[in-house]
Design an enzyme around this catalytic site. Structure first.
Site, PDB file in Angstrom:
ATOM      1  N   ALA A  20      22.375   7.445  51.329  1.00 21.21           N
ATOM      2  CA  ALA A  20      21.558   7.858  50.925  1.00 21.21           C
ATOM      3  C   ALA A  20      20.845   9.389  51.852  1.00 21.21           C
ATOM      4  CB  ALA A  20      20.966   8.095  49.757  1.00 21.21           C
ATOM      5  N   HIS A 116      32.214   4.967  47.427  1.00 25.74           N
ATOM      6  CA  HIS A 116      31.414   5.657  45.858  1.00 25.74           C
ATOM      7  C   HIS A 116      32.054   6.418  45.450  1.00 25.74           C
ATOM      8  CE1 HIS A 116      28.086   2.336  47.610  1.00 25.74           C
ATOM      9  NE2 HIS A 116      29.265   1.744  47.286  1.00 25.74           N
ATOM     10  N   CYS A 146      42.505  14.427  25.169  1.00 25.70           N
ATOM     11  CA  CYS A 146      42.362  14.007  24.477  1.00 25.70           C
ATOM     12  C   CYS A 146      41.053  13.742  23.221  1.00 25.70           C
ATOM     13  CB  CYS A 146      43.008  12.677  25.406  1.00 25.70           C
ATOM     14  SG  CYS A 146      42.002  12.512  26.370  1.00 25.70           S
ATOM     15  N   SER A 184      21.231   3.844  55.721  1.00 30.86           N
ATOM     16  CA  SER A 184      21.817   2.615  54.133  1.00 30.86           C
ATOM     17  C   SER A 184      20.644   1.795  54.359  1.00 30.86           C
ATOM     18  CB  SER A 184      22.824   2.456  54.227  1.00 30.86           C
ATOM     19  OG  SER A 184      22.856   1.563  52.883  1.00 30.86           O
TER      20      SER A 184
END
Ligand code: APR
Length: 240
Positions: A20, A116, A146, A184
Site C-alpha cells: 500500500a 489480494h 439470485c 509494504s
C-alpha cells in the site's frame, strides 16, 4: 544508491513487490502507518473479514462503496509510470502486488500478479456471477440474478489467495536474482514470504519502506530516508 543502480543494471531477472505504500503518494491511505493507516480508523476484523459478508453486510457494503469512491478519485503517480517503463525496457520482469487499486495495470505493466485480488471486479458471493461496478457504487448490493450478496473481487481476511496467481508469483520469485520491495510492512502472510523465498533462492533483496519490516534482516539494502516516488525517480535518473 550507486550500488543499487548497479544491481538493477546488472540483474537478469528483477521482480518488484509492492504494498500500500506504493499508492500513498497517489493520495490513497495505506493500512498500518501510525497516523493515517486505514486500519487505525476502521476495524479490519469487522469489515475486511469474510464473516462480515454474513454478520454485518450493511456495514461491509458501505465500507467498500466508500473505498471504491476513494480509489476512483486517484490515479497512478510518476513512480507507477516508471515501473511501467522499466518493464517495457526489460529492467524488471514483473510486479507482485498486494494492492487492489489496479494502478500498475493503468501504468502499463503487463506481468502484474495481484495476490489480494482487485477492485476492478465485483461478483455475487452466492452464484459467483460478475456484477456491475457502477451499480454497486450506486448502492446495488444484491445479485441481479439470485439476489445473493455482492462483494469486491479482493481477498478478504479468512479467504485463500487466488491459487493461480500465487503459483505464478512463486515461479517468478524463484526466477528472480533481484527482488525489490516497495512500500509494504511485510506483516501479512503468506504475501510476506516472497522476499524470503527470493533470498533463499540466492536473489539480492532491496526493501524501500519508511518503517522497519520483519524482513529487514534478510535485505542487502534498506532505503528508509526516501519515499518510494523519490526513490524511483532517483534511480530512473541514474539509469537513463
Ligand atoms: N514511501 C515509503 N514507505 C511508505 C510510503 C512512502 N510514500 N507510504 C507508506 N509507506 C510504508 C509504511 O510505513 C508501511 O510500513 O508502507 C508500508 C505499508 O504497509 P501496510 O499499510 O501494512 O500495507 P501492506 O503491507 O500493503 O498491507 C498488506 O494488509 O490489510 C491487508 O490486504 C491488505 O494488502 C494489504 C495487506
Amino acid at each position: 544508491m550507486n550500488k543499487i543502480v548497479e544491481l538493477i543494471r546488472s540483474a537478469s531477472y528483477t521482480i518488484v513487490f509492492t504494498g500500500a505504500g506504493m499508492s500513498t503518494e497517489s493520495g490513497l491511505p495505506d493500512f498500518r502507518s501510525k497516523d493515517r493507516g486505514l486500519w487505525t480508523k476502521f476495524n479490519p476484523d469487522e469489515l475486511a473479514n469474510v464473516h462480515a459478508l454474513q454478520d454485518n453486510f450493511e456495514e461491509f457494503t458501505s465500507f467498500y462503496q466508500y473505498r471504491l469512491r476513494e480509489i476512483d478519485k486517484y490515479q497512478p503517480h510518476e513512480g507507477h509510470q516508471i515501473l511501467g517503463n522499466w518493464e517495457k525496457r526489460g529492467l524488471i520482469k514483473g510486479i507482485i502486488t498486494q494492492n487492489v487499486d489496479g494502478f500498475h495495470h493503468d501504468a502499463g505493466n503487463q506481468n502484474v500478479m495481484e495476490l489480494h485480488g482487485t477492485f476492478r471486479r465485483f461478483f455475487c458471493n452466492q452464484c459467483l456471477r460478475d456484477q456491475d461496478r457502477e451499480e454497486y457504487l450506486n448502492g446495488k448490493s444484491h445479485c441481479k440474478y439470485c439476489d445473493g450478496p455482492v462483494r469486491p473481487g479482493i481477498v478478504l481476511f479468512g479467504e485463500m489467495l487466488p491459487e493461480d496467481v500465487f503459483l505464478q508469483a512463486e515461479i517468478e520469485t524463484s526466477k528472480s536474482d533481484l527482488f525489490i520491495v516497495l512500500g509494504s510492512s511485510l506483516t501479512v502472510t503468506p504475501a510476506n514470504m516472497f522476499p524470503l523465498i527470493a533470498t533463499e533462492r540466492g536473489a539480492k533483496l532491496i526493501i524501500v519502506n519508511r518503517e522497519p519490516t520483519p524482513m529487514d534482516m534478510y535485505a542487502d539494502f534498506i532505503v528508509r530516508d526516501k519515499s518510494i516516488k523519490e526513490f524511483l525517480i532517483m534511480i530512473e535518473k541514474e539509469l537513463s
